[in-house]
Write a protein that holds these residues in place. Structure first.
Motif, PDB file in Angstrom:
ATOM      1  N   PHE A   1       1.406  -6.208   9.026  1.00 38.41           N
ATOM      2  CA  PHE A   1       2.645  -6.528   8.337  1.00 38.41           C
ATOM      3  C   PHE A   1       2.987  -5.461   7.303  1.00 38.41           C
ATOM      4  O   PHE A   1       4.153  -5.132   7.079  1.00 38.41           O
ATOM      5  N   SER A   2       1.950  -4.893   6.680  1.00 38.86           N
ATOM      6  CA  SER A   2       2.193  -3.927   5.610  1.00 38.86           C
ATOM      7  C   SER A   2       2.537  -2.539   6.122  1.00 38.86           C
ATOM      8  O   SER A   2       2.915  -1.674   5.338  1.00 38.86           O
ATOM      9  N   GLY A   3       2.409  -2.304   7.432  1.00 40.68           N
ATOM     10  CA  GLY A   3       2.747  -0.981   7.951  1.00 40.68           C
ATOM     11  C   GLY A   3       2.236  -0.758   9.354  1.00 40.68           C
ATOM     12  O   GLY A   3       1.336   0.059   9.578  1.00 40.68           O
ATOM     13  N   PHE A   4       2.809  -1.481  10.312  1.00 45.23           N
ATOM     14  CA  PHE A   4       2.327  -1.412  11.692  1.00 45.23           C
ATOM     15  C   PHE A   4       2.540  -0.029  12.300  1.00 45.23           C
ATOM     16  O   PHE A   4       1.688   0.506  13.008  1.00 45.23           O
ATOM     17  N   GLU A   5       3.700   0.588  12.033  1.00 42.16           N
ATOM     18  CA  GLU A   5       4.038   1.852  12.680  1.00 42.16           C
ATOM     19  C   GLU A   5       3.048   2.953  12.332  1.00 42.16           C
ATOM     20  O   GLU A   5       2.794   3.850  13.142  1.00 42.16           O
TER      21      GLU A   5
END
Length: 338
Positions: free
Chosen positions: A269-273
């Protein structure tokens, strides 16, 4: 110190891995990059993207943008975007093993891997549970899975297990191994002299003094106290529902979750990419993308290369830190495979 030499494995040839590798090859880099894969597949991916790609011999020192050194691992049959063929399973496995062997014999300093298609590999008659297990077996090492993005690092005490099996899988021996491997990796691969690790409890509220489960009292706390006595800086067992608050994360270098879905949803959620998947405990860094083959996007040019870019950059930094440690007589490790 010389630049790190990285091996790059595209993964499933019918997925987005080859085109992501082509995109990676366009970037300026301060490390050497050699792909292990099929020439025609990489060229088809470059053509589909409309990007230049010059493939050079594996001993080439040409790391200009648009070039890619190649160790050829030919596919058994031509590739069609989005349609995995079990006949190519052996080439996928051979590329991974060749890259791993290249690191074990000192020719490369780290491995970056694209997404694979487990069903296609198994349909090709090869028993395969994952690249983590494949490379660990090749090296003869016990390993730990960790995911990371710019916000946090989350390691796992157990990986892909049904919840019914998790509690029994967390033993004194296994937890000690995981924590020592994680501690050593933070030192060796990330250059953190005295890392701080937050250890999550297994049960809600970390068991509430045994009211909600006694694993924290019987297993987690004794291991944590024992390793503290050996000099490790460990916090916990901590309730998982508050461990990821920003103020708490600011105090730690990594979080150890007890099971897959306890820690990874927060990280993604905090930075999947920009998330990457790391295998800790190998004699070399291995970093993978944190996404699948995206067969529906293959050949379209729409796949986001951010995770592969982050994986290569992370692997290069880890390899550079390891290279520096080789010249540091104080750099010691607990694991035999380090």
């Amino acid at each position: 110190m010389r630049p790190p030499r990285l091996a790059l494995v595209p993964g499933e040839p019918a997925g987005v891995g080859p085109e992501l590798c082509v995109r990676l090859a366009q970037r300026p880099r301060d490390y050497s990059l050699t792909a292990f894969g099929d020439r025609d597949t990489l060229q088809s991916a470059a053509d589909a993207l409309g990007l230049p790609l010059v493939m050079t011999p594996p001993d080439s020192a040409d790391d200009r943008a648009g070039t890619l050194a190649l160790v050829e691992v030919p596919n058994a049959t031509p590739v069609r975007f989005g349609q995995p063929d079990p006949l190519n399973a052996r080439a996928v496995i051979d590329a991974l093993l060749a890259a791993g062997a290249g690191c074990l014999d000192g020719g490369f300093d780290g491995v970056v891997t694209g997404p694979v298609h487990k069903a296609a590999i198994n349909a090709g008659g090869i028993a395969y549970s994952g690249t983590t297990e494949l490379l660990a077996n090749q090296a003869g090492c016990g390993v730990v899975m960790m995911l990371a993005n710019p916000t946090m690092r989350v390691a796992l005490a157990t990986t892909h297990l049904p919840l019914r099996q998790v509690a029994d899988a967390i033993t004194t021996q296994s937890l000690r191994h995981v924590l020592l491997t994680l501690h050593d990796a933070l030192q060796r691969d990330f250059g953190i002299d005295t890392p701080t690790i937050a250890v999550l409890g297994l049960n809600p509220h970390a068991g509430e003094d045994g009211v909600l489960g006694d694993e924290e009292i019987r297993v987690l706390q004794p291991v944590i106290e024992s390793l503290r006595g050996e000099g490790l800086r460990l916090l916990g067992p901590l309730p998982a529902d508050t461990a990821f608050l920003p103020a708490r994360l600011a105090q730690v270098d990594a979080v150890l979750a007890m099971y897959h879905d306890q820690g990874l949803p927060v990280l993604k959620f905090s930075g999947f990419e920009s998330a990457v998947n790391l295998t800790l405990g190998l004699p070399y860094p291995r970093v993978a993308v944190d996404h699948g083959t995206a067969l529906d996007l293959a050949g379209s040019g729409a796949a986001d290369p951010s995770s592969l870019f982050a994986a290569a950059d992370t692997c290069a930094r880890m390899a550079a830190t390891r290279l520096a440690h080789r010249h540091d007589p104080a750099g010691t490790a607990h694991g035999a495979c380090q």
